[in-house]
Design an enzyme around this catalytic site. Sequence first.
Site, PDB file in Angstrom:
ATOM      1  NE  ARG A 212      27.570  47.487  64.548  1.00 18.22           N
ATOM      2  CZ  ARG A 212      26.323  47.116  64.753  1.00 18.22           C
ATOM      3  NH1 ARG A 212      25.405  48.014  65.010  1.00 18.22           N
ATOM      4  NH2 ARG A 212      25.992  45.842  64.693  1.00 18.22           N
TER       5      ARG A 212
ATOM      6  CG  HIS B 203      44.871  47.421  41.296  1.00 27.01           C
ATOM      7  ND1 HIS B 203      43.808  46.988  40.551  1.00 27.01           N
ATOM      8  CD2 HIS B 203      44.400  47.655  42.534  1.00 27.01           C
ATOM      9  CE1 HIS B 203      42.728  46.968  41.315  1.00 27.01           C
ATOM     10  NE2 HIS B 203      43.064  47.366  42.528  1.00 27.01           N
TER      11      HIS B 203
ATOM     12  CE  LYS C  66      39.565  45.730  39.431  1.00 29.77           C
ATOM     13  NZ  LYS C  66      39.639  44.285  39.142  1.00 29.77           N
TER      14      LYS C  66
ATOM     15  CG  ASP D 214      43.433  39.446  39.508  1.00 27.68           C
ATOM     16  OD1 ASP D 214      43.831  40.415  40.173  1.00 27.68           O
ATOM     17  OD2 ASP D 214      43.184  38.330  39.997  1.00 27.68           O
TER      18      ASP D 214
HETATM   19  P1  GTP Z   1      43.266  44.516  38.366  1.00 27.59           P
HETATM   20  O1  GTP Z   1      43.319  43.763  39.650  1.00 27.59           O
HETATM   21  O2  GTP Z   1      41.987  44.419  37.628  1.00 27.59           O
HETATM   22  O3  GTP Z   1      43.876  45.884  38.417  1.00 27.59           O
HETATM   23  O4  GTP Z   1      44.187  43.766  37.394  1.00 27.59           O
HETATM   24  P2  GTP Z   1      45.654  43.622  37.738  1.00 27.59           P
HETATM   25  O5  GTP Z   1      46.366  44.851  37.305  1.00 27.59           O
HETATM   26  O6  GTP Z   1      45.794  43.102  39.089  1.00 27.59           O
HETATM   27  O7  GTP Z   1      45.967  42.447  36.855  1.00 27.59           O
HETATM   28  P3  GTP Z   1      47.295  41.733  37.010  1.00 27.59           P
HETATM   29  O8  GTP Z   1      48.282  42.331  37.896  1.00 27.59           O
HETATM   30  O9  GTP Z   1      47.018  40.320  37.143  1.00 27.59           O
HETATM   31  O10 GTP Z   1      47.685  42.075  35.543  1.00 27.59           O
HETATM   32  C1  GTP Z   1      48.015  41.074  34.696  1.00 27.59           C
HETATM   33  C2  GTP Z   1      49.214  41.444  33.965  1.00 27.59           C
HETATM   34  O11 GTP Z   1      48.784  41.807  32.666  1.00 27.59           O
HETATM   35  C3  GTP Z   1      49.980  42.632  34.499  1.00 27.59           C
HETATM   36  O12 GTP Z   1      51.328  42.358  34.367  1.00 27.59           O
HETATM   37  C4  GTP Z   1      49.546  43.773  33.583  1.00 27.59           C
HETATM   38  O13 GTP Z   1      50.563  44.726  33.419  1.00 27.59           O
HETATM   39  C5  GTP Z   1      49.274  43.060  32.300  1.00 27.59           C
HETATM   40  N1  GTP Z   1      48.269  43.641  31.406  1.00 27.59           N
HETATM   41  C6  GTP Z   1      47.220  44.467  31.655  1.00 27.59           C
HETATM   42  N2  GTP Z   1      46.547  44.745  30.525  1.00 27.59           N
HETATM   43  C7  GTP Z   1      47.167  44.063  29.541  1.00 27.59           C
HETATM   44  C8  GTP Z   1      46.954  43.915  28.138  1.00 27.59           C
HETATM   45  O14 GTP Z   1      46.036  44.468  27.551  1.00 27.59           O
HETATM   46  N3  GTP Z   1      47.818  43.090  27.473  1.00 27.59           N
HETATM   47  C9  GTP Z   1      48.850  42.452  28.079  1.00 27.59           C
HETATM   48  N4  GTP Z   1      49.621  41.669  27.349  1.00 27.59           N
HETATM   49  N5  GTP Z   1      49.084  42.580  29.384  1.00 27.59           N
HETATM   50  C10 GTP Z   1      48.256  43.362  30.091  1.00 27.59           C
HETATM   51  P1  IMP Z   2      39.268  37.702  50.469  1.00 24.53           P
HETATM   52  O1  IMP Z   2      38.663  38.935  49.878  1.00 24.53           O
HETATM   53  O2  IMP Z   2      40.746  37.795  50.720  1.00 24.53           O
HETATM   54  O3  IMP Z   2      38.497  37.234  51.664  1.00 24.53           O
HETATM   55  O4  IMP Z   2      39.113  36.553  49.386  1.00 24.53           O
HETATM   56  C1  IMP Z   2      37.838  36.046  49.028  1.00 24.53           C
HETATM   57  C2  IMP Z   2      37.819  35.548  47.584  1.00 24.53           C
HETATM   58  O5  IMP Z   2      37.954  36.672  46.695  1.00 24.53           O
HETATM   59  C3  IMP Z   2      38.968  34.609  47.224  1.00 24.53           C
HETATM   60  O6  IMP Z   2      38.483  33.686  46.255  1.00 24.53           O
HETATM   61  C4  IMP Z   2      40.007  35.525  46.588  1.00 24.53           C
HETATM   62  O7  IMP Z   2      40.836  34.848  45.702  1.00 24.53           O
HETATM   63  C5  IMP Z   2      39.110  36.522  45.883  1.00 24.53           C
HETATM   64  N1  IMP Z   2      39.696  37.876  45.731  1.00 24.53           N
HETATM   65  C6  IMP Z   2      39.700  38.886  46.640  1.00 24.53           C
HETATM   66  N2  IMP Z   2      40.283  39.988  46.132  1.00 24.53           N
HETATM   67  C7  IMP Z   2      40.655  39.685  44.881  1.00 24.53           C
HETATM   68  C8  IMP Z   2      41.298  40.428  43.830  1.00 24.53           C
HETATM   69  O8  IMP Z   2      41.625  41.616  43.934  1.00 24.53           O
HETATM   70  N3  IMP Z   2      41.509  39.761  42.658  1.00 24.53           N
HETATM   71  C9  IMP Z   2      41.124  38.465  42.489  1.00 24.53           C
HETATM   72  N4  IMP Z   2      40.510  37.736  43.430  1.00 24.53           N
HETATM   73  C10 IMP Z   2      40.284  38.327  44.618  1.00 24.53           C
HETATM   74 MG    MG Z   3      44.434  42.310  40.570  1.00 20.96          MG
END
Ligand code: GTP
Ligand code: IMP
Ligand code: MG
Length: 332
Positions: free
Chosen positions: A138, A43, A16, A13
Site C-alpha cells: 500500500r 500484443h 490474443k 503470446d
Molecule cells: P498476445 O500477447 O497473446 O497478444 O500475442 P502477441 O500478439 O503478443 O503475439 P506476438 O506478438 O508474439 O505474435 C506473434 C506474431 O504472430 C505476431 O507477429 C502476430 O501478428 C502473428 N500472428 C498472430 N496470429 C497469427 C496466425 O494465426 N498466423 C500467423 N502466421 N501469424 C499470426
Molecule cells: P514479469 O511479469 O515481467 O515479472 O515476468 C514474469 C514471467 O512472466 C517471466 O517468465 C516472463 O517472461 C513472463 N511474462 C510476463 N508477461 C508476459 C507476456 O505478456 N507474454 C509472455 N510472457 C510473459
Molecule cells: Mg504477447
Amino acid sequence: MTVTIICGGQYGDEGKGKIVSYLAQNTEVQAFARAGTGPNAGHTVVVDGTTYKLQLVPSGFFNEESICYIGAGMLINPKIFLKEVEVTGLEGRVFVDSHTGIIEESHIERDKGSKHLREVVGSTGTGCGPANEDRAKRVLKLAREIPELSKFICNVSDELNTIIENGENVIIEGSQATFLSLIHGTYPFVTSKDVTASTFAADVGIGPTKIDEVIVVFKAYVTRVGTGPLVGELKPEEIEDRGWQEYGTVTGRLRRAAPFDFELARKAVRLNGATSIALTKIDILYPELSGKQDHSSIPEDALEFIEKIENSCGVRVKFLSTGPNAKDMIIR
Ligand code: GTP
Ligand code: IMP
Ligand code: MG
C-alpha cells in the site's frame, strides 16, 4: 448485448491481439477494456498492412466507434502509455481508471537489479513485479496522482457498467496467460498477479454475473519466454526445422517451443470457464491454410487436430486464425 473476456490459455503470446483485432473489425463493440498485469505484455495487431506492437492500450483501438479503457487492476508506465496514445491517435477515446497502479523508474531498476527476478523468474524487466509488491504494501502511486494523466482519468467500472446496462457490447482483453498466473500457474515462474478470466473481470470492475462469453486463445503449438517448465520442449534446431521460431515482442528473447499440450489446454478451459476456443497460427502447422477464410479449405488432418482439441477440452474451436492480418480467420 455481450460482454466477452479474451484470455490466454498457455504461457502468453498466443495471439490474443490478433483475435481482438478480428473482433474489432467484424463486430460492433462499444468498449475495449484492458486487464492483466501491465506493460510486461506485448500484443501485435496488423490492420490494413500496418503493424502495431502494443504494451498497454487495447488491441481493438482502431475501431473508431469504440472507447478504450485501462482497468484499475492494471499497472501502467505513463511514458509507454503516452507514447502509445500518440502512435494510435487515441486521445479523447482512451481512459485510465483513477486506481490504476503506476510504474516508476525505481520499479524498473528493482526488477532488472534483482537476481531472483532476472535469473529465477526470468522477468521482462518492465517493473511490474516490484510495482505490485508496492501495491500489496500500500505504498504504490495510483494514476489519480499523476498530473500528466489527468485528462485520461475516469472510473472505468462506472463507465463499463453503464455501457452494459445500455445493452452494448464490451470486450475485456486480458494479457499474459493462465499458466503465468501467480495463483494457478507454474509458481514461482509466473507473473505478479492472477491472470485468469475471473481476475480480468475484477480488474475492470465488472462482476462475474455480467460476463457472457470467455474466449480462451491457444496457439497451435506452445511457446514460452523466460524460465519455468515446458512439457515436450524442443531443441532450438528442432524449433527452426519446424518453422516455429518466434522472438518476444517486449524483450526480443527467442521463445522456447513445444508441441500442443492437450492436458494443459483442458486445464486452461476449466480455470477460465471458457465458452469457446480461438486457435492461432494454424497456418504454421498447415501452410495450405495461410490467409484462408472459408471452412471448406480445412484439410482432413487439420480437422482431426482441431477435433482432438475440442474432444479433450469439451469446448468448440470457434475461431481459427490463419495469418497475422485481422481478416485472416475461419469461423466455425
Ligand atoms: P498476445 O500477447 O497473446 O497478444 O500475442 P502477441 O500478439 O503478443 O503475439 P506476438 O506478438 O508474439 O505474435 C506473434 C506474431 O504472430 C505476431 O507477429 C502476430 O501478428 C502473428 N500472428 C498472430 N496470429 C497469427 C496466425 O494465426 N498466423 C500467423 N502466421 N501469424 C499470426
Ligand atoms: P514479469 O511479469 O515481467 O515479472 O515476468 C514474469 C514471467 O512472466 C517471466 O517468465 C516472463 O517472461 C513472463 N511474462 C510476463 N508477461 C508476459 C507476456 O505478456 N507474454 C509472455 N510472457 C510473459
Ligand atoms: Mg504477447
